[in-house]
Design an enzyme around this catalytic site. Structure first.
Site, short mmCIF file in Angstrom:
data_model
loop_
_atom_site.label_atom_id
_atom_site.label_comp_id
_atom_site.label_asym_id
_atom_site.label_seq_id
_atom_site.Cartn_x
_atom_site.Cartn_y
_atom_site.Cartn_z
CD GLU A 152 -5.28 3.25 2.31
OE1 GLU A 152 -4.29 2.63 2.74
OE2 GLU A 152 -6.44 2.96 2.62
CG ASP A 169 -9.25 -1.26 0.92
OD1 ASP A 169 -8.48 -2.20 1.20
OD2 ASP A 169 -8.98 -0.08 1.20
CG HIS A 180 -1.94 -0.89 1.44
ND1 HIS A 180 -1.79 -2.23 1.41
CD2 HIS A 180 -3.26 -0.67 1.68
CE1 HIS A 180 -2.96 -2.83 1.61
NE2 HIS A 180 -3.88 -1.89 1.78
#
Ligand SMILES: [Zn+2]
Length: 369
Positions: free
Chosen positions: A221, A302, A218
């Protein structure tokens, strides 16, 4: 799911399209009723604000990203045994089948279970449960599941100076290598990024890649000024094969050029970004800009029950929010198959299935489709 929107011709066309999903957390896909069942099983009802599944949804109305992380940790803490993992994986497979998601790479955060929570399982128990769940889901629904083992960056830096502790990353690496025979295809990093840059994780990712695992951190974000630096760091020091989210790259034209040049796909999750409040409203979301500049953008849910969405909802959102028609939606859907990290033979057969479907069903939404 918005039932009314789902019943339109375009909604039915989206539902019928074979899909792949690359960014979904196994622990974040726990249905409220299952969360309550597991809480009862492990005498953890006191860790939930209610035992009414409908009202549990109110708990999922996050005030900010930190609030979201607190809730997801409480949810993770409910999954404690091999049987729990098997149940949650099987239910995730059932949710895939309901939406005609043919392939998923689901993120699991094993270190949190083995080291952070009380009475956690061993890695052997986690892998056995995941195997059992995905085998049963494949047998019953024909869906293919693979795992991304994720390092929770919140546990990797300590004290006010944020000193890096290599233990969570190196342990997760060891788990991921052990898991390669059990469907683990990549190493990831998740959690709250602010003040926790990617560079210290370089060793774990180098080793993962050397052993044939993918790199899917990730990064970015957030639309904050530091976010683009995390995307760049993930490419340059972690050798990212894909970027989880990556929307923070939008502020840096040179970085966008790098992503384009190296053809690194982004796993974009619009509803998640709205619900964790990293993006204020859909009109400000960079999805269409990232897509129209030629990046390989994939669409993902997600943590669906936590965000009250489904992958089909995300496709409908592109249609209603950004005017995407069937040809655009099919193009985005195809990106997820091309960016999958499974073995090439499976990727080829999934793509063949997808292409056959789009040939039959055309690029125009068929009212009867
Ligand atoms: Zn995520």
């Amino acid at each position: 799911m918005n039932e009314e929107a789902a019943s339109t011709p375009l909604g039915r066309w989206i539902a019928g399209m074979p899909k792949a999903e690359l960014h979904i957390h196994l622990e974040g896909s726990l249905q409220p009723a299952t969360a309550i069942e597991l809480a009862r099983r492990h005498d953890l009802v006191h860790t939930l604000p209610t035992t009414d599944p409908a009202r549990l949804a109110d708990w999922f109305d996050f005030t900010d990203f930190a609030d979201f992380i607190r809730v997801i940790r409480a949810i993770q803490n409910l999954i404690r045994t091999s049987d729990d993992f098997a149940l949650v994986a099987y239910q995730a497979g059932a949710a895939m089948a309901e939406q005609n998601i043919r392939y998923s790479e689901l993120t699991v955060s094993p270190y949190n279970h083995t080291h952070i929570f009380d009475k956690g399982p061993t890695i052997g128990a986690i892998l056995a449960g995941l195997d059992e769940g995905r085998r049963s889901a494949k047998a019953d629904f024909g869906v293919e599941m693979r795992w991304v083992f994720d390092i929770a960056r919140n546990f990797c830096f300590s004290g006010p100076d944020r000193v890096y502790d290599p233990h969570p990353a190196e342990t997760t690496l060891r788990y991921a290598l052990e898991g390669q025979e059990h469907g683990v295809v990549a190493l990831g990093i998740g959690g709250n990024e602010e003040g926790r840059p990617p560079e210290p994780f370089a060793h774990a990712f180098q080793e993962a890649r050397r052993h044939g695992l993918g790199s899917v951190p990730h990064a970015g974000e957030s639309l904050a000024p530091w976010a683009a630096g995390h995307v760049r760091g993930s490419i340059e020091t972690l050798g990212a094969d894909r970027i989880g989210h990556g929307i923070g790259a939008i502020t840096d034209p040179h970085l966008l050029a790098l992503l384009l040049d190296r053809a690194i796909p982004l796993e974009v999750c619009p509803t998640s970004n709205l619900r964790t409040r990293v993006c204020e409203r859909l009109a400000l979301h960079p999805f269409p800009h990232l897509d129209r500049m030629g990046l390989t953008v994939t669409l993902n849910s997600d943590d669906p029950p936590l965000f009250g969405n489904t992958l089909n909802d995300e496709y409908r959102l592109l249609a209603t929010g950004f005017g995407y028609g069937p040809a655009d939606l099919a193009r985005i859907a195809r990106n997820a198959f091309t960016a999958a990290l499974c073995e090439p033979s499976l990727r080829r057969s999934l793509l063949e299935e997808f292409d056959a479907w789009t040939r039959t069903h055309g690029m125009e939404a068929s009212p009867e489709g």
